[in-house]
Design a protein around this motif. Structure first.
Motif, PDB file in Angstrom:
ATOM      1  N   LEU A 138       7.432 -43.523   2.182  1.00  0.00           N
ATOM      2  CA  LEU A 138       6.657 -43.615   0.948  1.00  0.00           C
ATOM      3  C   LEU A 138       7.151 -42.504   0.030  1.00  0.00           C
ATOM      4  O   LEU A 138       6.707 -41.364   0.125  1.00  0.00           O
ATOM      5  CB  LEU A 138       5.168 -43.474   1.243  1.00  0.00           C
ATOM      6  CG  LEU A 138       4.219 -43.642   0.050  1.00  0.00           C
ATOM      7  CD1 LEU A 138       4.306 -45.058  -0.506  1.00  0.00           C
ATOM      8  CD2 LEU A 138       2.788 -43.314   0.442  1.00  0.00           C
ATOM      9  N   ASN A 139       8.105 -42.863  -0.833  1.00  0.00           N
ATOM     10  CA  ASN A 139       8.817 -41.854  -1.620  1.00  0.00           C
ATOM     11  C   ASN A 139       9.383 -40.793  -0.680  1.00  0.00           C
ATOM     12  O   ASN A 139      10.156 -41.111   0.198  1.00  0.00           O
ATOM     13  CB  ASN A 139       7.929 -41.271  -2.704  1.00  0.00           C
ATOM     14  CG  ASN A 139       7.891 -42.167  -3.944  1.00  0.00           C
ATOM     15  OD1 ASN A 139       8.576 -43.186  -4.013  1.00  0.00           O
ATOM     16  ND2 ASN A 139       7.102 -41.789  -4.934  1.00  0.00           N
ATOM     17  N   ASP A 140       8.961 -39.550  -0.800  1.00  0.00           N
ATOM     18  CA  ASP A 140       9.524 -38.493   0.042  1.00  0.00           C
ATOM     19  C   ASP A 140       8.800 -38.348   1.383  1.00  0.00           C
ATOM     20  O   ASP A 140       9.189 -37.509   2.202  1.00  0.00           O
ATOM     21  CB  ASP A 140       9.469 -37.145  -0.692  1.00  0.00           C
ATOM     22  CG  ASP A 140      10.386 -37.128  -1.906  1.00  0.00           C
ATOM     23  OD1 ASP A 140      11.560 -37.519  -1.755  1.00  0.00           O
ATOM     24  OD2 ASP A 140       9.935 -36.736  -2.995  1.00  0.00           O
ATOM     25  N   GLN A 141       7.747 -39.119   1.595  1.00  0.00           N
ATOM     26  CA  GLN A 141       6.956 -38.976   2.817  1.00  0.00           C
ATOM     27  C   GLN A 141       7.427 -39.934   3.912  1.00  0.00           C
ATOM     28  O   GLN A 141       7.806 -41.064   3.639  1.00  0.00           O
ATOM     29  CB  GLN A 141       5.481 -39.255   2.528  1.00  0.00           C
ATOM     30  CG  GLN A 141       4.859 -38.372   1.461  1.00  0.00           C
ATOM     31  CD  GLN A 141       3.415 -38.752   1.205  1.00  0.00           C
ATOM     32  OE1 GLN A 141       2.569 -38.692   2.104  1.00  0.00           O
ATOM     33  NE2 GLN A 141       3.108 -39.156  -0.013  1.00  0.00           N
ATOM     34  N   LYS A 142       7.356 -39.452   5.152  1.00  0.00           N
ATOM     35  CA  LYS A 142       7.599 -40.287   6.325  1.00  0.00           C
ATOM     36  C   LYS A 142       6.271 -40.456   7.052  1.00  0.00           C
ATOM     37  O   LYS A 142       5.649 -39.465   7.462  1.00  0.00           O
ATOM     38  CB  LYS A 142       8.632 -39.632   7.254  1.00  0.00           C
ATOM     39  CG  LYS A 142      10.029 -39.537   6.663  1.00  0.00           C
ATOM     40  CD  LYS A 142      10.670 -40.919   6.517  1.00  0.00           C
ATOM     41  CE  LYS A 142      12.112 -40.794   6.028  1.00  0.00           C
ATOM     42  NZ  LYS A 142      12.748 -42.104   5.855  1.00  0.00           N
ATOM     43  N   LEU A 143       5.838 -41.703   7.217  1.00  0.00           N
ATOM     44  CA  LEU A 143       4.525 -41.987   7.790  1.00  0.00           C
ATOM     45  C   LEU A 143       4.645 -42.990   8.925  1.00  0.00           C
ATOM     46  O   LEU A 143       5.627 -43.732   9.032  1.00  0.00           O
ATOM     47  CB  LEU A 143       3.590 -42.559   6.713  1.00  0.00           C
ATOM     48  CG  LEU A 143       3.442 -41.763   5.420  1.00  0.00           C
ATOM     49  CD1 LEU A 143       2.700 -42.594   4.376  1.00  0.00           C
ATOM     50  CD2 LEU A 143       2.696 -40.454   5.675  1.00  0.00           C
ATOM     51  N   PHE A 224      14.249 -23.158  -5.597  1.00  0.00           N
ATOM     52  CA  PHE A 224      14.760 -24.457  -6.028  1.00  0.00           C
ATOM     53  C   PHE A 224      13.603 -25.404  -6.326  1.00  0.00           C
ATOM     54  O   PHE A 224      12.690 -25.581  -5.518  1.00  0.00           O
ATOM     55  CB  PHE A 224      15.655 -25.067  -4.949  1.00  0.00           C
ATOM     56  CG  PHE A 224      16.277 -26.364  -5.350  1.00  0.00           C
ATOM     57  CD1 PHE A 224      17.390 -26.387  -6.170  1.00  0.00           C
ATOM     58  CD2 PHE A 224      15.747 -27.571  -4.918  1.00  0.00           C
ATOM     59  CE1 PHE A 224      17.974 -27.593  -6.548  1.00  0.00           C
ATOM     60  CE2 PHE A 224      16.319 -28.776  -5.289  1.00  0.00           C
ATOM     61  CZ  PHE A 224      17.446 -28.780  -6.116  1.00  0.00           C
ATOM     62  N   LYS A 225      13.640 -26.017  -7.496  1.00  0.00           N
ATOM     63  CA  LYS A 225      12.623 -26.980  -7.902  1.00  0.00           C
ATOM     64  C   LYS A 225      13.103 -28.381  -7.554  1.00  0.00           C
ATOM     65  O   LYS A 225      14.132 -28.839  -8.056  1.00  0.00           O
ATOM     66  CB  LYS A 225      12.362 -26.865  -9.410  1.00  0.00           C
ATOM     67  CG  LYS A 225      11.253 -27.777  -9.916  1.00  0.00           C
ATOM     68  CD  LYS A 225      11.068 -27.592 -11.406  1.00  0.00           C
ATOM     69  CE  LYS A 225       9.967 -28.519 -11.945  1.00  0.00           C
ATOM     70  NZ  LYS A 225       9.810 -28.368 -13.413  1.00  0.00           N
ATOM     71  N   SER A 226      12.365 -29.047  -6.695  1.00  0.00           N
ATOM     72  CA  SER A 226      12.791 -30.358  -6.203  1.00  0.00           C
ATOM     73  C   SER A 226      12.840 -31.401  -7.323  1.00  0.00           C
ATOM     74  O   SER A 226      11.977 -31.448  -8.201  1.00  0.00           O
ATOM     75  CB  SER A 226      11.833 -30.837  -5.105  1.00  0.00           C
ATOM     76  OG  SER A 226      12.145 -32.154  -4.707  1.00  0.00           O
ATOM     77  N   TYR A 227      13.877 -32.233  -7.273  1.00  0.00           N
ATOM     78  CA  TYR A 227      13.985 -33.383  -8.168  1.00  0.00           C
ATOM     79  C   TYR A 227      14.626 -34.511  -7.361  1.00  0.00           C
ATOM     80  O   TYR A 227      15.839 -34.649  -7.290  1.00  0.00           O
ATOM     81  CB  TYR A 227      14.832 -33.059  -9.401  1.00  0.00           C
ATOM     82  CG  TYR A 227      14.787 -34.160 -10.449  1.00  0.00           C
ATOM     83  CD1 TYR A 227      13.743 -34.223 -11.364  1.00  0.00           C
ATOM     84  CD2 TYR A 227      15.771 -35.140 -10.504  1.00  0.00           C
ATOM     85  CE1 TYR A 227      13.685 -35.242 -12.306  1.00  0.00           C
ATOM     86  CE2 TYR A 227      15.728 -36.155 -11.435  1.00  0.00           C
ATOM     87  CZ  TYR A 227      14.678 -36.203 -12.340  1.00  0.00           C
ATOM     88  OH  TYR A 227      14.614 -37.220 -13.263  1.00  0.00           O
ATOM     89  N   SER A 228      13.783 -35.299  -6.732  1.00  0.00           N
ATOM     90  CA  SER A 228      14.255 -36.309  -5.782  1.00  0.00           C
ATOM     91  C   SER A 228      14.655 -37.603  -6.483  1.00  0.00           C
ATOM     92  O   SER A 228      14.361 -37.819  -7.667  1.00  0.00           O
ATOM     93  CB  SER A 228      13.166 -36.610  -4.749  1.00  0.00           C
ATOM     94  OG  SER A 228      12.091 -37.303  -5.373  1.00  0.00           O
ATOM     95  N   GLN A 229      15.298 -38.486  -5.720  1.00  0.00           N
ATOM     96  CA  GLN A 229      15.660 -39.799  -6.253  1.00  0.00           C
ATOM     97  C   GLN A 229      14.420 -40.601  -6.625  1.00  0.00           C
ATOM     98  O   GLN A 229      14.468 -41.468  -7.507  1.00  0.00           O
ATOM     99  CB  GLN A 229      16.504 -40.580  -5.245  1.00  0.00           C
ATOM    100  CG  GLN A 229      15.806 -40.904  -3.945  1.00  0.00           C
ATOM    101  CD  GLN A 229      16.622 -41.851  -3.084  1.00  0.00           C
ATOM    102  OE1 GLN A 229      16.691 -43.054  -3.349  1.00  0.00           O
ATOM    103  NE2 GLN A 229      17.270 -41.320  -2.069  1.00  0.00           N
TER     104      GLN A 229
END
Length: 287
Positions: A138-143, A224-229
């Motif tokens: 779920l976006n950056d989360q793994k569930l 570092f400021k995250s900027y994910s896909q």
């Protein structure tokens, strides 16, 4: 399954197979009682074995009780019955998942695009299902896939988080142009000037643009400021549906698809009315 799920019969936000689940309640209760008995006698046996002064007869008695309960579990077929029930519930959940997700989105007034195992919700959240491992991205989360209700709770939180963020289409378009220009300059210096920039090359440049002065002076991971896909996808979608002019400095933003999934960003494309993988981005001169 179509790219945009059509209306379907309403289903509860629970796995189907209520009869199977109802039938398993008695089996579950019986098995819990037997396991509780084993646990109780096992604890007592553990205490007896730890104290060599206790009479051996009590040890023998507890061992016999544990063996009797274990034998009872095997002979009643409780384990096999519950195993079959759980497998059936898993199959029902997996089969109903697209419809359950569709109902969930309809009830909240958000759009659902894609097809199993890849979905895009409201254009801004990616939900991918790995049925072999029973996991969800779920976006950056793994569930964990089960219980699916918890996945939906996280989905609500992710949608709310993005919708609360301010978004300035012209500002983002300008950031895209700067990143595009920077990558084009790099390619020109390497004698391989290309107008088309790979989407993930551009993502890396955008991520670096997001960093503040503190990171530039001391580039450590803590600053570092995250900027994910996933944020990139959400911002691209919001730009495309904003109605803003996609032309800048005489050039128009173009997203190009790719057939190679690993080289593309999976997203919903309003122009085509379906999901696809965006492989390259370019600013094409306006004729």
């Amino acid at each position: 399954m179509p790219e945009r799920l059509s209306d379907q019969d309403r289903l509860p936000l629970e796995p189907s197979g209520q009869e199977v689940e109802h039938d398993s309640k008695g089996s579950r209760k019986d098995l819990l009682n037997l396991l509780g008995g084993i646990s109780s006698h096992a604890k007592k046996l553990k205490q007896l074995l730890a104290d060599p002064d206790d009479p051996a007869l009590l040890v023998v008695t507890e061992i016999d009780k544990v063996k009797e309960l274990i034998s009872e579990i095997g002979s009643t077929g409780q384990l096999d019955k519950i195993r079959e029930t759980e497998q059936a519930l898993i199959r029902h959940t997996v089969d109903d998942l697209p419809i359950t997700l569709k109902q969930f989105c309809d009830e909240r007034g958000v759009e659902l695009w894609g097809a199993a195992p890849d979905f895009i919700i409201d254009g801004i959240v990616y939900l991918g299902v790995d049925f072999t491992t029973g996991s969800v991205t779920l976006n950056d989360q793994k569930l964990h896939l089960f219980p699916f209700k918890k996945v939906l709770q996280h989905l609500v939180e992710e949608l709310d988080r993005y919708k609360k963020e301010a978004f300035d289409p012209p500002k983002f378009l300008n950031l895209l142009w700067k990143a595009y220009e920077a990558k084009a300059d790099e390619n020109q210096r390497s004698n391989s000037m290309r107008k088309r920039i790979a989407i993930f090359d551009l993502l890396l440049t955008l991520a670096l643009q997001e960093q503040g002065t503190a990171f530039s002076r001391n580039p450590v991971k803590e600053r570092f400021k995250s900027y994910s896909q996933h944020r990139f996808r959400a911002n691209l979608f919001r730009l495309l549906v904003s109605g803003a002019d996609l032309t800048l400095k005489g050039r128009r933003l173009i997203l190009e698809p790719t057939s190679v999934a690993d080289e593309g960003l999976f997203m919903y494309l309003p122009a085509t009315g379906r999901c696809g993988f965006v492989g390259h981005l370019l600013f094409s001169p306006v004729e």
